[in-house]
Write a protein that holds these residues in place. Structure first.
Motif, PDB file in Angstrom:
ATOM      1  N   VAL A  36       0.861  -1.177   0.000  1.00 27.78           N
ATOM      2  CA  VAL A  36       0.000   0.000   0.000  1.00 27.78           C
ATOM      3  C   VAL A  36       0.900   1.231   0.000  1.00 27.78           C
ATOM      4  N   SER A  37       0.594   2.187  -0.882  1.00 27.32           N
ATOM      5  CA  SER A  37       1.424   3.387  -0.985  1.00 27.32           C
ATOM      6  C   SER A  37       0.538   4.615  -1.144  1.00 27.32           C
ATOM      7  N   ILE A  38       1.134   5.774  -0.912  1.00 25.64           N
ATOM      8  CA  ILE A  38       0.443   7.046  -1.124  1.00 25.64           C
ATOM      9  C   ILE A  38       1.338   7.926  -1.984  1.00 25.64           C
ATOM     10  N   HIS A  57      -0.084  17.850 -11.417  1.00 28.97           N
ATOM     11  CA  HIS A  57      -1.124  18.771 -11.908  1.00 28.97           C
ATOM     12  C   HIS A  57      -2.205  19.034 -10.846  1.00 28.97           C
ATOM     13  N   SER A  58      -2.864  17.967 -10.333  1.00 32.13           N
ATOM     14  CA  SER A  58      -3.925  18.179  -9.342  1.00 32.13           C
ATOM     15  C   SER A  58      -3.355  18.321  -7.938  1.00 32.13           C
ATOM     16  N   TYR A  59      -2.185  17.726  -7.678  1.00 30.60           N
ATOM     17  CA  TYR A  59      -1.534  17.708  -6.368  1.00 30.60           C
ATOM     18  C   TYR A  59      -2.361  16.983  -5.303  1.00 30.60           C
ATOM     19  N   ARG A  60      -3.373  16.246  -5.726  1.00 32.67           N
ATOM     20  CA  ARG A  60      -4.139  15.459  -4.763  1.00 32.67           C
ATOM     21  C   ARG A  60      -3.307  14.242  -4.352  1.00 32.67           C
ATOM     22  N   HIS A  61      -3.734  13.606  -3.251  1.00 27.92           N
ATOM     23  CA  HIS A  61      -3.072  12.391  -2.774  1.00 27.92           C
ATOM     24  C   HIS A  61      -3.975  11.185  -3.001  1.00 27.92           C
ATOM     25  N   ASP A  62      -3.416  10.153  -3.607  1.00 23.46           N
ATOM     26  CA  ASP A  62      -4.123   8.895  -3.830  1.00 23.46           C
ATOM     27  C   ASP A  62      -3.425   7.781  -3.065  1.00 23.46           C
ATOM     28  N   VAL A  63      -4.219   6.870  -2.515  1.00 29.94           N
ATOM     29  CA  VAL A  63      -3.693   5.655  -1.904  1.00 29.94           C
ATOM     30  C   VAL A  63      -3.878   4.514  -2.894  1.00 29.94           C
ATOM     31  N   GLU A  64      -2.824   3.734  -3.092  1.00 31.18           N
ATOM     32  CA  GLU A  64      -2.874   2.629  -4.043  1.00 31.18           C
ATOM     33  C   GLU A  64      -2.646   1.310  -3.324  1.00 31.18           C
ATOM     34  N   PHE A  65      -3.543   0.351  -3.564  1.00 30.90           N
ATOM     35  CA  PHE A  65      -3.434  -0.995  -3.005  1.00 30.90           C
ATOM     36  C   PHE A  65      -3.002  -1.958  -4.103  1.00 30.90           C
ATOM     37  N   VAL A 112      -7.198   4.770  -4.964  1.00 33.34           N
ATOM     38  CA  VAL A 112      -8.261   5.423  -4.192  1.00 33.34           C
ATOM     39  C   VAL A 112      -7.919   6.900  -4.046  1.00 33.34           C
ATOM     40  N   ILE A 113      -8.736   7.763  -4.684  1.00 31.70           N
ATOM     41  CA  ILE A 113      -8.559   9.206  -4.495  1.00 31.70           C
ATOM     42  C   ILE A 113      -8.882   9.525  -3.038  1.00 31.70           C
ATOM     43  N   THR A 114      -7.918  10.059  -2.319  1.00 29.68           N
ATOM     44  CA  THR A 114      -8.035  10.139  -0.866  1.00 29.68           C
ATOM     45  C   THR A 114      -8.216  11.558  -0.345  1.00 29.68           C
ATOM     46  N   ALA A 115      -7.412  12.503  -0.803  1.00 27.05           N
ATOM     47  CA  ALA A 115      -7.469  13.853  -0.233  1.00 27.05           C
ATOM     48  C   ALA A 115      -6.973  14.868  -1.236  1.00 27.05           C
ATOM     49  N   ASN A 116      -7.662  15.997  -1.302  1.00 33.85           N
ATOM     50  CA  ASN A 116      -7.240  17.113  -2.130  1.00 33.85           C
ATOM     51  C   ASN A 116      -6.462  18.117  -1.288  1.00 33.85           C
ATOM     52  N   GLN A 117      -5.740  18.956  -1.963  1.00 32.52           N
ATOM     53  CA  GLN A 117      -5.018  20.012  -1.260  1.00 32.52           C
ATOM     54  C   GLN A 117      -5.994  21.083  -0.768  1.00 32.52           C
ATOM     55  N   LEU A 118      -5.598  21.772   0.297  1.00 32.28           N
ATOM     56  CA  LEU A 118      -6.388  22.903   0.753  1.00 32.28           C
ATOM     57  C   LEU A 118      -6.342  24.027  -0.270  1.00 32.28           C
ATOM     58  N   GLU A 132     -13.840  10.887  -3.612  1.00 31.34           N
ATOM     59  CA  GLU A 132     -13.038  11.702  -4.526  1.00 31.34           C
ATOM     60  C   GLU A 132     -12.241  12.770  -3.792  1.00 31.34           C
ATOM     61  N   GLY A 133     -11.818  12.459  -2.567  1.00 29.72           N
ATOM     62  CA  GLY A 133     -10.987  13.380  -1.808  1.00 29.72           C
ATOM     63  C   GLY A 133     -11.722  14.503  -1.117  1.00 29.72           C
ATOM     64  N   ARG A 134     -13.065  14.447  -1.115  1.00 21.16           N
ATOM     65  CA  ARG A 134     -13.864  15.526  -0.495  1.00 21.16           C
ATOM     66  C   ARG A 134     -14.888  14.931   0.457  1.00 21.16           C
ATOM     67  N   ASP A 135     -15.316  15.759   1.430  1.00 24.87           N
ATOM     68  CA  ASP A 135     -16.356  15.335   2.355  1.00 24.87           C
ATOM     69  C   ASP A 135     -17.660  15.071   1.608  1.00 24.87           C
ATOM     70  N   VAL A 136     -18.398  14.059   2.071  1.00 26.89           N
ATOM     71  CA  VAL A 136     -19.743  13.798   1.573  1.00 26.89           C
ATOM     72  C   VAL A 136     -20.700  14.649   2.389  1.00 26.89           C
ATOM     73  N   GLU A 137     -21.325  15.621   1.737  1.00 28.61           N
ATOM     74  CA  GLU A 137     -22.234  16.534   2.446  1.00 28.61           C
ATOM     75  C   GLU A 137     -23.669  16.006   2.416  1.00 28.61           C
TER      76      GLU A 137
END
Length: 283
Positions: free
Chosen positions: A178-180, A185-193, A205-211, A237-242
């Protein structure tokens, strides 16, 4: 003089009925070989008075899980409020989670039944509340919740996070990879299994976007054990589910995503499907 004392007594706040005493049903003693574990306390007021006939009707239960050693997201103490039907079922209704300093991290309304399987923690609770098994009255008692939670652990005991870990996330006896990584370009963080049983396939797995403002966040991961955690918000997709809804799910093995100054994120798989949730933090 009596009237003065009576007036002063009115100024003293009534004791919190949930502050104690607490009966310790499970006593975990950390050792060098086994530093991580959990103690269980039941509110003494919910215990069947010694010598009383067994209860046959529903009764409130309030119990504390106190985690020792390494604690994910500083979730050191969990207070569960619910009801037992005195027929083998405990229905959880509210869960509150605290850090080792006693600060509330969050709470969730739940409606979930857990069952008194023989030799389980739930069976101890049911015995104490409904049947009054004699050996339980010899268990130690502490006066306050603060005393019960004094030896709680914290996240400080966890290993340092890394960019990648080898960890058996699917319980097949083989270490998975497992890696991150930060995506260009997007600078988001993905976790890969990459599971050992399918080494030529990966699950991203798209995990978190930058602030929106500030420096780029650096994120690392570490192994996550199967357990219940209070989550503040599901993520997609790296964002809270509202709207965000606090939950208390049983989380399978996965990874904990750690970012300095930001809430912890959990990523885990259920039957090969990814789940992502953000943990609460003390206000």
């Amino acid at each position: 003089m009596i009237s003065v004392l009576a007036a002063l007594a009115l100024l003293v706040p009534a004791p919190d009925p949930q502050d104690g005493p607490w009966r310790q049903l499970i006593d975990f003693v950390p050792t060098a070989e086994r530093p991580d574990g959990t103690s269980l306390f039941l509110l003494e007021a919910d215990m069947l008075p010694q010598g009383s006939p067994a209860r046959r009707t529903p009764h409130p239960v309030r119990y504390l899980w106190v985690n020792h050693g390494a604690v994910v997201g500083d979730q050191s103490v969990t207070l569960v409020t619910g009801t037992t039907d005195c027929d083998g079922e405990i229905r959880m209704q509210q869960v509150q989670v605290f850090d080792a300093a006693g600060r509330m991290l969050g709470q969730a309304s739940v409606d979930e039944a857990v069952y008194a399987i023989p030799h389980s923690a739930e069976s101890l609770i049911s015995d104490a509340v409904c049947r009054g098994s004699p050996y339980l009255y010899d268990k130690p008692v502490v006066a306050t919740r603060a005393e019960a939670t004094a030896p709680a652990g914290s996240s400080a005991a966890l290993p340092e996070p890394a960019d990648a870990v080898r960890w058996d996330v699917d319980y097949d006896g083989q270490d998975d990879f497992v890696s991150i990584a930060m995506r260009p370009h997007s600078y988001r963080h993905d976790v890969e299994f990459v599971l050992a049983k399918t080494p030529n396939r990966s699950l991203n797995v798209i995990t978190a976007n930058q602030l929106a403002t500030g420096p780029l966040a650096e994120r690392r991961i570490r192994p996550l054990q199967r357990d219940r955690y209070l989550t503040a918000c599901d993520m997609v997709e790296g964002r809270d589910v509202e709207p965000c809804v606090a939950r208390y799910p049983l989380v399978q093995r996965g990874v904990e995503v750690v970012t300095e100054g930001q809430p912890t994120i959990l990523v885990w798989l259920v039957s090969g499907e990814p789940h992502v949730a953000r943990l609460p933090t003390a206000e």
